[in-house]
Design an enzyme around this catalytic site. Structure first.
Site, PDB file in Angstrom:
ATOM      1  N   GLY A  81      73.900  55.104  29.585  1.00 42.35           N
ATOM      2  CA  GLY A  81      74.361  54.946  27.942  1.00 42.35           C
ATOM      3  C   GLY A  81      75.563  54.503  27.807  1.00 42.35           C
ATOM      4  N   SER A  82      76.063  54.941  26.746  1.00 44.79           N
ATOM      5  CA  SER A  82      77.374  54.303  26.341  1.00 44.79           C
ATOM      6  C   SER A  82      78.572  55.092  26.941  1.00 44.79           C
ATOM      7  CB  SER A  82      77.489  54.838  24.701  1.00 44.79           C
ATOM      8  OG  SER A  82      77.592  56.122  24.413  1.00 44.79           O
ATOM      9  N   GLU A 138      76.014  55.255  34.676  1.00 45.44           N
ATOM     10  CA  GLU A 138      75.992  53.649  34.321  1.00 45.44           C
ATOM     11  C   GLU A 138      76.451  53.397  32.968  1.00 45.44           C
ATOM     12  OE1 GLU A 138      75.411  50.431  32.563  1.00 45.44           O
ATOM     13  OE2 GLU A 138      73.448  51.239  32.711  1.00 45.44           O
ATOM     14  N   CYS A 187      70.113  47.334  32.508  1.00 46.30           N
ATOM     15  CA  CYS A 187      71.570  47.357  32.778  1.00 46.30           C
ATOM     16  C   CYS A 187      72.003  46.262  33.629  1.00 46.30           C
ATOM     17  CB  CYS A 187      71.785  48.576  33.433  1.00 46.30           C
ATOM     18  SG  CYS A 187      70.834  48.797  34.976  1.00 46.30           S
TER      19      CYS A 187
END
Length: 227
Positions: A4-5, A26, A60
């Site tokens: 995520g962020s 990640e 991703c």
């Protein structure tokens, strides 16, 4: 494990640190996809189109910044644009659909903002660039050419079906651009030269680099990034 962020990732890392918990996160990627002048640009364009628009670009390790040698740029862009424009977008449960929706309305807003910013900075829209209808979160596969570094999309991960294409002629300048961002999860390159492939493996700052294919997440190889 968290995907995520960066902002939320920092909060979770702080919480994990309080309890000495192991964590893998990640928090972003902006994978360069490099196309040299010693390949069949049309074949590579079709391969990268299938790879880029998988899950509407919400992957991703999705190839994101397309860096194409100027000698094959016209052929590559023409074939890639044709492949992108031909994709059937819609409900993934319907026959013939090749690309589904974005995850939520925020992603649609982000795509519109990134495209508008790129155009304002002098980029050219080759196809797409807008949402589809007013039901659901569908966005047309989009190709932008002549995208300058001043455009946000050259530094911000779109996480969607928008492709900025820039050209190169000098190897050192190419490497500088590929390594410019604080992301080093994945990279892709297409070349018929074993020497170029070897040089890239040493010069590209990325946890993973795939040469002449799109596969990265394989059970027999490590998965991870740097930076």
């Amino acid at each position: 494990s968290f995907t995520g962020s960066t902002a939320v990732g920092k909060q979770l890392a702080a919480l994990a640190g309080q309890h000495m918990k192991l964590a893998t996160m990640e928090l972003g990627g902006h994978a360069p996809a490099i196309v040299f002048d010693d390949v069949d640009a049309g074949r590579v364009a079709k391969a990268l189109a299938a790879q880029k628009f998988r899950n509407a670009g919400q992957v991703c390790v999705s190839p994101t910044r397309f860096l194409v040698h100027e000698a094959v740029a016209d052929r590559f862009v023409d074939d890639f644009t044709q492949a992108a424009a031909a994709l059937q977008v819609g409900n993934g449960l319907d026959d013939g659909v090749q690309m589904g929706p974005l995850a939520n309305s925020r992603r649609v807003d982000a795509m519109e903002a990134l495209v508008a910013d790129a155009l304002a900075n002098g980029a050219t829209l080759r196809t797409g660039g807008e949402r589809i209808g007013n039901t659901g979160y569908f966005f047309k596969p989009t190709v932008l050419t002549g995208v300058p570094l001043s455009a946000r999309i050259m530094s911000e991960e779109p996480f969607g079906p928008v492709v900025p294409v820039a050209t190169f002629s000098d190897y050192d300048a190419l490497i500088a651009e590929a390594n410019r961002l604080p992301y080093g999860l994945a990279a892709y390159a297409y070349t018929s030269s074993a020497r170029t492939a070897a040089n890239l493996s040493a010069d590209i700052e990325s946890g993973m680099i795939s040469i002449n294919q799109g596969a990265l997440a394989l059970p027999e190889v490590p998965f991870g990034g740097i930076k």
